[in-house]
Design a protein around this motif. Sequence first.
Motif, mmCIF file in Angstrom:
data_model
loop_
_atom_site.group_PDB
_atom_site.id
_atom_site.type_symbol
_atom_site.label_atom_id
_atom_site.label_comp_id
_atom_site.label_asym_id
_atom_site.label_seq_id
_atom_site.Cartn_x
_atom_site.Cartn_y
_atom_site.Cartn_z
ATOM 1 N N PRO A 203 72.539 64.768 7.936
ATOM 2 C CA PRO A 203 73.297 65.777 8.669
ATOM 3 C C PRO A 203 74.539 65.182 9.333
ATOM 4 O O PRO A 203 74.508 64.050 9.806
ATOM 5 N N TYR A 310 81.730 72.253 9.280
ATOM 6 C CA TYR A 310 80.355 71.991 9.737
ATOM 7 C C TYR A 310 80.273 72.453 11.188
ATOM 8 O O TYR A 310 80.069 71.660 12.101
ATOM 9 N N LEU A 335 76.269 74.568 3.063
ATOM 10 C CA LEU A 335 75.342 74.209 4.135
ATOM 11 C C LEU A 335 74.323 75.299 4.443
ATOM 12 O O LEU A 335 73.172 75.012 4.769
ATOM 13 N N TYR A 336 74.741 76.563 4.360
ATOM 14 C CA TYR A 336 73.933 77.643 4.938
ATOM 15 C C TYR A 336 73.472 78.694 3.933
ATOM 16 O O TYR A 336 72.991 79.754 4.332
ATOM 17 N N ASP A 338 70.910 79.123 2.202
ATOM 18 C CA ASP A 338 69.507 79.539 2.279
ATOM 19 C C ASP A 338 69.064 79.860 3.702
ATOM 20 O O ASP A 338 67.869 80.035 3.954
ATOM 21 N N ILE A 339 70.015 79.918 4.629
ATOM 22 C CA ILE A 339 69.675 80.156 6.032
ATOM 23 C C ILE A 339 69.903 81.635 6.341
ATOM 24 O O ILE A 339 71.040 82.104 6.442
ATOM 25 N N LYS A 374 62.541 77.608 6.440
ATOM 26 C CA LYS A 374 63.816 76.960 6.112
ATOM 27 C C LYS A 374 64.707 76.840 7.345
ATOM 28 O O LYS A 374 65.389 75.830 7.535
ATOM 29 N N VAL A 375 64.702 77.872 8.172
ATOM 30 C CA VAL A 375 65.498 77.832 9.400
ATOM 31 C C VAL A 375 64.955 76.758 10.333
ATOM 32 O O VAL A 375 65.714 75.964 10.904
ATOM 33 N N GLU A 377 63.204 74.065 9.598
ATOM 34 C CA GLU A 377 63.468 72.727 9.056
ATOM 35 C C GLU A 377 64.935 72.342 9.231
ATOM 36 O O GLU A 377 65.251 71.190 9.546
ATOM 37 N N PHE A 378 65.813 73.306 9.012
ATOM 38 C CA PHE A 378 67.246 73.047 9.151
ATOM 39 C C PHE A 378 67.582 72.660 10.587
ATOM 40 O O PHE A 378 68.315 71.695 10.835
ATOM 41 N N LEU A 381 66.311 69.187 11.549
ATOM 42 C CA LEU A 381 67.158 68.139 10.973
ATOM 43 C C LEU A 381 68.411 67.901 11.808
ATOM 44 O O LEU A 381 68.974 66.803 11.800
ATOM 45 N N HIS A 382 68.840 68.924 12.541
ATOM 46 C CA HIS A 382 70.103 68.847 13.282
ATOM 47 C C HIS A 382 69.904 68.706 14.791
ATOM 48 O O HIS A 382 70.732 69.151 15.582
#
Length: 401
Positions: A203, A310, A335-336, A338-339, A374-375, A377-378, A381-382
């Motif tokens: 990230p 970003y 980046l987004y 799948d969010i 997915k949200v 996990e995303f 990660l950040h």
Amino acid sequence: MTIVVIGELINQGGGSVRNEELLKRFKSKIDFIFIPSIRWNIYPALVNLNYCRRLKEKIFELNLNIPDFILKLLEERKKYSVLNLINFISQRFGNVELAYSQAEIIEDLLLLSKLKSKHKGFIIQGFWFQHDIIKDFKFERSANPDLSVATVLINTIKRSLLRNIYFHYIIKRITFINTINPMNPEYTILTRKKNILKNVIFPGNAVTVPIIDSSKKEDYFIYAARLSPPKGFLLLPFIWKEVVKKEKVKLLITADRNTNDRNVIRLTKLIKKFNLDKYIEFIGYLNKENYYPKISKSKGVIIPSLGDSYSMAILEALSLKTVYIGLKLPTLEYLYKDIEPVFLEENVNGIAQRILRILNMKEEEYNSMFDNEKVREFLKLHQSWDLVAKLELDTFLKLIK
């Protein structure tokens, strides 16, 4: 072994926040000399005393190793042209092992190119030009709908042509390039040079926000970005005039209205032109204690940016369980895509229609977008600036081991 880092401090925007967070962490791993940004720090500090004081306070707060001659510059505040500043600083450095710029700011890259260093590199944070004057003209035209075609054309030539000339000169003197988004047009263009080392930092950003109950939303949306044409702030009245035809809902803007700032004046004229004074409200620049609750209670963050890479604002919105609505850009889709709570629309009308659909969502439907693996996990990660700093630091430490 001498390492030089050039970077922007104290200014509004995610880039400056990112730089400061990484500098704190770089300090615990390496010794380096820091040069504040020529364009955004040193030059403004020489002409504005209050800004100079703020810059010096930040330097001492971060305990950065600044060359004495730069501190003397800030103390004496003699006027220099930007090019004279670049020459003045570069001539006072001997050979260094590695020089690195924390952004692709042209003036800082010119300084970077003049330093005597075995390894020179920079990171592409933003989205500044397309390397195609026709595409750049379309970009400028979209970002500045209130300006004449002739003015936009002149601005495009200044912005696009000069940046291309500078980059052509600079890129011959660079050995590595980092980016936080490989879909960034500058990265795809500049890395065609085969002997440049290329790195993608992922990230590339992090965010930490307080725990706030975001389940109860209020009927307003918020623009949470700088008033900069590439951020699309001048598109807001065009969006909102379509929204209020169906729903009388407010848009809050995190900027001061009572100012002589040119961009505020431009935006205010458009608000008056479309008779939107009752629906678009300036709420001033908010500190984090007030900013986060405002985001968490809003129905959505709207930034119709034409050139994001970003965005910290998107990460903050997601962390506060608030949807983001913007324009469809390759960088943001990368980046987004799948969010679920990130809505990227084709045009201004698409954004307006999306706002209306979100307004009509039931609370359960809205909140369910964030109850998604997915949200989660995303966002997980950040959450770590330590990870971002390590990834970026590794890209140039491997060159000097």
